[in-house]
Enzyme design. Structure first.
Site, PDB file in Angstrom:
ATOM      1  N   SER A   1     -24.981  35.307 104.451  1.00 26.22           N
ATOM      2  CA  SER A   1     -25.478  36.608 104.933  1.00 26.22           C
ATOM      3  C   SER A   1     -24.298  37.515 105.211  1.00 26.22           C
ATOM      4  CB  SER A   1     -26.268  36.400 106.220  1.00 26.22           C
ATOM      5  OG  SER A   1     -26.545  37.644 106.831  1.00 26.22           O
TER       6      SER A   1
ATOM      7  N   TYR B   1     -25.797  32.653 114.159  1.00 26.75           N
ATOM      8  CA  TYR B   1     -26.155  32.901 112.750  1.00 26.75           C
ATOM      9  C   TYR B   1     -24.901  33.244 111.929  1.00 26.75           C
ATOM     10  CZ  TYR B   1     -28.988  35.030 108.959  1.00 26.75           C
ATOM     11  OH  TYR B   1     -29.575  35.356 107.759  1.00 26.75           O
TER      12      TYR B   1
ATOM     13  N   LYS C   1     -23.494  31.091 108.875  1.00 29.12           N
ATOM     14  CA  LYS C   1     -23.407  31.694 107.544  1.00 29.12           C
ATOM     15  C   LYS C   1     -21.965  31.737 107.036  1.00 29.12           C
ATOM     16  CE  LYS C   1     -27.729  32.618 106.564  1.00 29.12           C
ATOM     17  NZ  LYS C   1     -28.429  31.668 105.656  1.00 29.12           N
TER      18      LYS C   1
HETATM   19  N1  LIG Z   1     -34.153  38.605 104.538  1.00 28.19           N
HETATM   20  C1  LIG Z   1     -32.907  39.050 104.650  1.00 28.19           C
HETATM   21  O1  LIG Z   1     -32.652  40.286 104.697  1.00 28.19           O
HETATM   22  C2  LIG Z   1     -31.768  38.077 104.704  1.00 28.19           C
HETATM   23  C3  LIG Z   1     -30.471  38.600 104.875  1.00 28.19           C
HETATM   24  C4  LIG Z   1     -29.395  37.723 104.890  1.00 28.19           C
HETATM   25  C5  LIG Z   1     -29.629  36.361 104.726  1.00 28.19           C
HETATM   26  N2  LIG Z   1     -30.899  35.859 104.587  1.00 28.19           N
HETATM   27  C6  LIG Z   1     -31.033  34.428 104.410  1.00 28.19           C
HETATM   28  O2  LIG Z   1     -31.909  34.163 103.306  1.00 28.19           O
HETATM   29  C7  LIG Z   1     -32.588  32.926 103.524  1.00 28.19           C
HETATM   30  C8  LIG Z   1     -34.070  33.145 103.329  1.00 28.19           C
HETATM   31  O3  LIG Z   1     -34.544  33.959 104.400  1.00 28.19           O
HETATM   32  P1  LIG Z   1     -35.837  34.860 104.289  1.00 28.19           P
HETATM   33  O4  LIG Z   1     -35.443  36.230 104.678  1.00 28.19           O
HETATM   34  O5  LIG Z   1     -36.536  34.616 102.984  1.00 28.19           O
HETATM   35  O6  LIG Z   1     -36.664  34.303 105.512  1.00 28.19           O
HETATM   36  P2  LIG Z   1     -38.062  33.551 105.570  1.00 28.19           P
HETATM   37  O7  LIG Z   1     -38.310  33.334 107.018  1.00 28.19           O
HETATM   38  O8  LIG Z   1     -39.084  34.270 104.773  1.00 28.19           O
HETATM   39  O9  LIG Z   1     -37.724  32.193 104.841  1.00 28.19           O
HETATM   40  C9  LIG Z   1     -37.027  31.148 105.470  1.00 28.19           C
HETATM   41  C10 LIG Z   1     -37.761  29.861 105.185  1.00 28.19           C
HETATM   42  O10 LIG Z   1     -37.025  28.788 105.759  1.00 28.19           O
HETATM   43  C11 LIG Z   1     -37.977  27.866 106.258  1.00 28.19           C
HETATM   44  N3  LIG Z   1     -37.331  27.026 107.271  1.00 28.19           N
HETATM   45  C12 LIG Z   1     -36.892  27.398 108.490  1.00 28.19           C
HETATM   46  N4  LIG Z   1     -36.368  26.333 109.134  1.00 28.19           N
HETATM   47  C13 LIG Z   1     -36.464  25.279 108.288  1.00 28.19           C
HETATM   48  C14 LIG Z   1     -36.097  23.924 108.375  1.00 28.19           C
HETATM   49  N5  LIG Z   1     -35.500  23.423 109.468  1.00 28.19           N
HETATM   50  N6  LIG Z   1     -36.322  23.118 107.313  1.00 28.19           N
HETATM   51  C15 LIG Z   1     -36.922  23.607 106.196  1.00 28.19           C
HETATM   52  N7  LIG Z   1     -37.312  24.887 106.056  1.00 28.19           N
HETATM   53  C16 LIG Z   1     -37.083  25.713 107.094  1.00 28.19           C
HETATM   54  C17 LIG Z   1     -39.086  28.738 106.817  1.00 28.19           C
HETATM   55  O11 LIG Z   1     -40.291  28.002 106.914  1.00 28.19           O
HETATM   56  C18 LIG Z   1     -39.177  29.818 105.766  1.00 28.19           C
HETATM   57  O12 LIG Z   1     -40.066  29.462 104.733  1.00 28.19           O
HETATM   58  C19 LIG Z   1     -32.205  32.471 104.928  1.00 28.19           C
HETATM   59  O13 LIG Z   1     -31.167  31.520 104.832  1.00 28.19           O
HETATM   60  C20 LIG Z   1     -31.701  33.729 105.588  1.00 28.19           C
HETATM   61  O14 LIG Z   1     -30.816  33.443 106.628  1.00 28.19           O
HETATM   62  C21 LIG Z   1     -31.968  36.696 104.557  1.00 28.19           C
END
Ligand SMILES: NC(=O)c1ccc[n+]([C@@H]2O[C@H](COP(=O)([O-])OP(=O)(O)OC[C@H]3O[C@@H](n4cnc5c(N)ncnc54)[C@H](O)[C@@H]3O)[C@@H](O)[C@H]2O)c1
Length: 312
Positions: free
Chosen positions: A120, A132, A136
């Protein structure tokens, strides 16, 4: 044919929430592909092992892992509890290790595989996300280790700094407030078909998993809306050497004249915190004249093109 393994827990990462994972499985099946859901916890070593085993049992082998699981427990450092720290590090950093560890022995044996890890832009110092950001950043280090150590086994490892209005963003109060005010809906409900659609990240993930990306490894890509940026690897930018060794006096005398010049000063924000360093140029602040047309309707900017606002 599409073959996908998807695992899912609740947004908070607690307990099993079968709906989103099963929905994806159903969509893939309806498209003529094969997929299977897994509801284990990536933070648990044995459950991560079971995920990889399930993939191998279902599809005969595993070629690609995309580490995407994530949770948030945002808090300023002086308010953060030990539990909030541990929970986030466990899912992001240990979870990514657990899955990569299990996949790596299979990749080594079969001499091939792809690691794609979600980091991230928060890694670069997001003020209210110490847990976080640390997790990351750790994922970036781990990705570079994977790229270096698994190269001999024909594997690549890359990190993505994704972006999109997902369920995770529905838990960020400031964004929810703003989007609710403008649309009356949660961010994730308004994203489809816009720059905030998380689907914008998918082509990059698939490209990194493809044969075309066989020589792309150890890289970090930022995906923000319709932009994809390559983030530079950390590099030494200044060195000062003293054959006599250093004393506090000589450091005090010389560092301001050497390292001290041109150091970026943290930029204060309204909430009393400071702006995250880096990633200034993938968020639409590049002047129109600094772009180069490169076909397919795309334009391109890189750091040694003329600076913002200057024409070539
Ligand atoms: N959405 C953004 O803008 C953004 C920005 C930077 C980084 N990210 C990263 O992208 C990745 C996906 O995030 P997202 O935005 O799609 O969020 P999201 O909440 O839609 O998806 C995250 C998924 O991880 C699953 N999860 C959480 N804890 C878990 C565990 N212990 N074991 C197995 N599964 C688990 C959740 O059930 C969920 O389905 C994450 O790593 C997040 O940190 C997202």
């Amino acid at each position: 044919m599409t073959v996908r393994l998807r695992w899912s827990r609740t947004l908070a990462g607690e307990g099993a929430d079968t709906t989103p994972a099963q929905q994806v499985v159903n969509e893939i099946a309806a498209d003529g592909g094969r997929a299977v859901a897994n509801y284990g916890n990536v933070a648990k070593y044995d459950e991560a092992a079971a995920m990889i085993q399930q993939a191998v049992d279902t599809f005969g082998k595993i070629d690609i892992v995309v580490n995407v699981a994530g949770i948030l427990r945002d808090r300023m450092i002086f308010n953060m509890s030990e539990q909030e720290w541990d929970a986030v590090i466990a899912v992001h950093l240990k979870g990514t290790f657990n899955v990569c560890r299990q996949a790596s022995s299979r990749f080594r044996e079969q001499k091939g595989g792809r690691f794609i890890n979600m980091s991230s832009s928060s890694a670069f110092g997001s003020p209210g996300q110490p847990n976080y950001a640390a997790g990351k950043s750790g994922i970036l280090g781990l990705t570079w280790v994977l790229a270096n150590s698994m190269r001999a086994y024909n594997c690549t490892a890359n990190a993505i700094l994704p972006s999109g209005w997902t369920r995770m963003i529905d838990a960020v109060p400031r964004t929810v407030q703003q989007v609710m005010k403008e649309t009356g809906k949660m961010p994730s409900e308004t994203a489809a078909g816009t720059e905030r659609d998380p689907e914008n990240v998918a082509p990059l993930v698939v490209y990194l998993a493809s044969d075309d990306a066989a020589n792309v490894s150890g890289q970090c890509f930022a995906s923000f809306g319709y932009s994809i940026s390559l983030v530079s690897q950390p590099q030494v930018v200044k060195t000062v050497r003293n054959e006599n060794g250093w004393t506090l006096d000589s450091l005090g005398a010389l560092l301001p004249k050497t390292f001290g010049e041109g150091l970026a000063v943290p930029v204060p924000l309204d909430d009393g915190t400071v702006k995250t360093i880096g990633l200034n140029s993938h968020r639409g602040d590049i002047a129109e004249a600094s772009w180069m047309e490169v076909g397919h309707g795309a334009k391109f900017w890189k750091i040694d093109l003329p600076p913002y606002g200057e024409t070539r």
